[in-house]
Write an enzyme that holds these catalytic residues in place. Structure first.
Site, PDB file in Angstrom:
ATOM      1  N   GLU A 185      10.849   0.741  -5.461  1.00 52.36           N
ATOM      2  CA  GLU A 185      12.298   0.959  -5.460  1.00 52.36           C
ATOM      3  C   GLU A 185      13.025  -0.026  -6.361  1.00 52.36           C
ATOM      4  OE1 GLU A 185      14.258   0.496  -1.631  1.00 52.36           O
ATOM      5  OE2 GLU A 185      16.154   1.250  -2.405  1.00 52.36           O
ATOM      6  N   LYS A 239      11.442   5.313  -5.999  1.00 51.20           N
ATOM      7  CA  LYS A 239      12.729   5.450  -5.286  1.00 51.20           C
ATOM      8  C   LYS A 239      13.836   4.824  -6.134  1.00 51.20           C
ATOM      9  CE  LYS A 239      15.054   4.165  -0.975  1.00 51.20           C
ATOM     10  NZ  LYS A 239      14.945   4.053   0.476  1.00 51.20           N
ATOM     11  N   SER A 288      20.498   6.514  -1.607  1.00 52.61           N
ATOM     12  CA  SER A 288      21.875   7.012  -1.685  1.00 52.61           C
ATOM     13  C   SER A 288      22.822   5.949  -2.239  1.00 52.61           C
ATOM     14  CB  SER A 288      22.356   7.558  -0.338  1.00 52.61           C
ATOM     15  OG  SER A 288      22.292   6.595   0.681  1.00 52.61           O
ATOM     16  N   GLY A 289      22.516   4.683  -2.036  1.00 49.87           N
ATOM     17  CA  GLY A 289      23.217   3.599  -2.742  1.00 49.87           C
ATOM     18  C   GLY A 289      24.703   3.418  -2.457  1.00 49.87           C
ATOM     19  N   ARG A 344      21.928   5.000   4.430  1.00 45.14           N
ATOM     20  CA  ARG A 344      23.294   5.297   4.870  1.00 45.14           C
ATOM     21  C   ARG A 344      23.611   6.787   4.858  1.00 45.14           C
ATOM     22  NH1 ARG A 344      25.558   0.818   0.881  1.00 45.14           N
ATOM     23  NH2 ARG A 344      23.534   1.302  -0.019  1.00 45.14           N
TER      24      ARG A 344
HETATM   25  C1  5MM Z   1      18.104   0.786   4.729  1.00 47.43           C
HETATM   26  O1  5MM Z   1      18.583  -0.189   3.844  1.00 47.43           O
HETATM   27  C2  5MM Z   1      17.664  -0.930   3.035  1.00 47.43           C
HETATM   28  C3  5MM Z   1      18.305  -2.271   2.878  1.00 47.43           C
HETATM   29  O2  5MM Z   1      17.610  -3.178   3.526  1.00 47.43           O
HETATM   30  P1  5MM Z   1      18.070  -4.743   3.443  1.00 47.43           P
HETATM   31  O3  5MM Z   1      18.643  -5.014   4.777  1.00 47.43           O
HETATM   32  O4  5MM Z   1      16.797  -5.454   3.179  1.00 47.43           O
HETATM   33  O5  5MM Z   1      19.068  -4.883   2.345  1.00 47.43           O
HETATM   34  C4  5MM Z   1      17.567  -0.364   1.610  1.00 47.43           C
HETATM   35  O6  5MM Z   1      16.524  -0.917   0.866  1.00 47.43           O
HETATM   36  C5  5MM Z   1      17.412   1.107   1.635  1.00 47.43           C
HETATM   37  O7  5MM Z   1      16.104   1.449   2.014  1.00 47.43           O
HETATM   38  C6  5MM Z   1      17.721   1.736   0.304  1.00 47.43           C
HETATM   39  O8  5MM Z   1      18.667   1.035  -0.445  1.00 47.43           O
HETATM   40  C7  5MM Z   1      18.227   3.112   0.570  1.00 47.43           C
HETATM   41  O9  5MM Z   1      19.332   3.045   1.432  1.00 47.43           O
HETATM   42  P2  5MM Z   1      20.685   3.736   0.980  1.00 47.43           P
HETATM   43  O10 5MM Z   1      21.659   3.406   2.083  1.00 47.43           O
HETATM   44  O11 5MM Z   1      21.032   3.134  -0.340  1.00 47.43           O
HETATM   45  O12 5MM Z   1      20.329   5.191   0.901  1.00 47.43           O
END
Ligand code: 5MM
Length: 336
Positions: A175, A217, A259-260, A290
Site C-alpha cells: 500500500e 493497494k 478510499s483515502g 472509512r
Molecule cells: C484503516 O486505516 C488504516 C490506518 O491505520 P493507521 O491507524 O495505522 O493509520 C489505513 O492504512 C487503511 O487501511 C487505508 O488507508 C485504507 O483506509 P481508507 O479509510 O483510506 O479507505
C-alpha cells in the site's frame, strides 16, 4: 496457480473486496471519540465484532485486515476473531507495519517502520490465523514532495516486507498512499503516484517478490482536497486507469483501492466507473476503511446494543461497493 495467487484471488475476485479494519488504537480512538464513544478495548472489539458478524461478510468481503489488538481478541462466545471471520468464508489479514515515523533528513516526510523482528511476528500471525498482511507507505504531495529519498526508502521497505511475508506463505498487500491533502491538481497526483508505484515495483522485482502473489493497494487519482480544480468521476476513473496501466506489471492479479478520505458515495461511484472503463487485465476492487465503516459507526454510536441497525447500514455499504467492483452500481440502487 500458486498458493499465494489462489489466496489473492479469493480476496478480490467475483465482486469481493477487503474491509480495512486495521486502525491502530490511536486512529480508532479518534474515530470513536468523534462519535462520543469511549475508546476502550471492549468498545473497539464490540464495533468490529458487530461488522464481522454481518450477513454481507459472506457475499461481499473476501478478507478483513486486522490490527494486532483485534487478532488476539475473542468474541463473547469465546471464538477467536480469526475464526469469526473465517466462518463467513472471508480470510483474516493483519497490518504488520508499526507506523509511519519522521524520515531522517527529510522531516516533513514519513518512513514506515516495522522490519525489525518481522519474520518472527509473521510466524505468530500465521498461527493466529492470518493469511494475508498489509504495510502502508505514506507520502505527501507538494511541489517538492514526495522526495526521491522518501520514494526510494519506502519502496525498499515495502519490498523487504513483501518478500518476508511471501516466505511465510501469506499474501502481502502493498500500500503506497499518496495523501489527498493539499492543493495539487489531479495531473500532479497522476505523475507522482505513477513515479511512486513504479519505484515500488522496481524494488519488489529486485527483492524477487512473486508478483502474482501480491495485491496493490493504491490511492485513486484525485485532485487535492484544497484544490480549486473539481474533476468528474469519469475523469478520475480515466486518470486512475492511466496510472495503473503505466506503472503496474501485468503479473499482478489485482488492485484494491483505498478510499483515502473520500465520502462513501464518492469512493463507490469512482470505483464503479473505474470498472466500467477498465481497459486493463487487472481486477479492480476495494480495500476501504472509512468508506465501508463511516455510516455504520455513526448508527452504532447512537445505540451500541442495536446490532441489527448497524449491520443493516454495513450490509448496504458492502453491497454497493461490491456492485461497484463489478461496474454495476447506480445511484438508483444506492438509494433503494
Ligand atoms: C484503516 O486505516 C488504516 C490506518 O491505520 P493507521 O491507524 O495505522 O493509520 C489505513 O492504512 C487503511 O487501511 C487505508 O488507508 C485504507 O483506509 P481508507 O479509510 O483510506 O479507505
Amino acid at each position: 496457480m500458486s498458493e499465494l495467487n489462489k489466496i489473492a484471488m479469493k480476496l478480490i475476485s467475483s465482486g469481493k473486496g477487503i474491509l480495512a479494519a486495521d486502525e491502530s488504537n490511536g486512529t480508532m480512538t479518534k474515530r470513536l471519540e468523534a462519535v462520543n464513544i469511549n475508546s476502550t478495548s471492549e468498545n473497539r472489539l464490540l464495533f468490529r465484532e458487530t461488522l464481522f458478524s454481518s450477513e454481507s461478510m459472506r457475499e461481499y468481503i473476501g478478507g478483513v485486515i486486522l490490527y494486532d489488538e483485534t487478532i488476539r481478541q475473542k468474541t463473547k462466545s469465546g471464538k477467536s476473531i480469526s475464526d469469526l471471520i473465517s466462518s463467513s468464508g472471508a480470510l483474516p489479514g493483519i497490518k504488520v507495519d508499526t507506523g509511519a515515523k519522521d524520515l531522517a533528513n527529510s522531516h516533513e516526510e514519513k518512513i514506515t517502520e516495522g522490519l525489525d523482528g518481522l519474520r518472527e511476528r509473521l510466524k505468530e500471525y500465521y498461527d493466529l490465523g492470518a493469511r494475508f498482511t498489509k504495510w502502508r507507505g505514506v507520502y505527501n504531495i507538494t511541489e517538492k514532495y514526495p522526495s526521491k529519498l522518501a520514494i526510494h526508502s519506502n519502496a525498499q521497505a515495502l519490498a523487504r516486507y513483501a518478500a518476508l511475508v511471501q516466505e511465510n506463505n501469506m499474501v502481502p498487500i502493498v500500500e503506497p498512499e499518496l495523501l489527498m491533502d493539499g492543493d495539487h491538481s489531479a495531473e500532479t497526483c497522476l505523475i507522482k503516484t505513477s513515479e511512486v508505484i513504479k519505484k515500488c515495483f522496481e524494488e519488489l522485482i529486485l527483492h524477487k517478490v512473486d508478483l502474482s502473489g501480491i495485491i496493490l493497494k493504491p490511492n485513486m487519482i484525485l485532485s487535492g482536497n484544497q484544490s480549486k480544480e473539481k474533476i468528474s468521476s469519469e475523469e478520475i476513473s480515466k486518470k486512475t486507469l492511466e496510472c495503473i496501466n503505466n506503472s503496474v506489471p501485468t503479473e499482478v492479479p489485482g488492485i484494491a483501492f483505498l478510499s483515502g478520505g473520500q465520502s462513501e458515495i464518492d469512493a463507490t461511484e469512482n470505483l464503479n466507473l473505474i470498472n466500467k472503463n477498465n481497459n486493463t487485465k487487472f481486477i479492480m476492487t476495494y480495500s476501504y476503511g472509512r468508506a465501508l465503516q463511516q455510516g455504520a459507526l455513526k448508527v452504532w454510536s447512537k445505540n451500541t446494543k442495536d446490532v441489527q441497525a448497524t449491520q443493516n447500514i454495513f450490509n448496504h455499504r458492502a453491497k454497493m461497493c461490491s456492485l461497484a467492483a463489478l461496474g454495476k452500481w447506480s445511484k438508483e440502487l444506492e438509494n433503494k
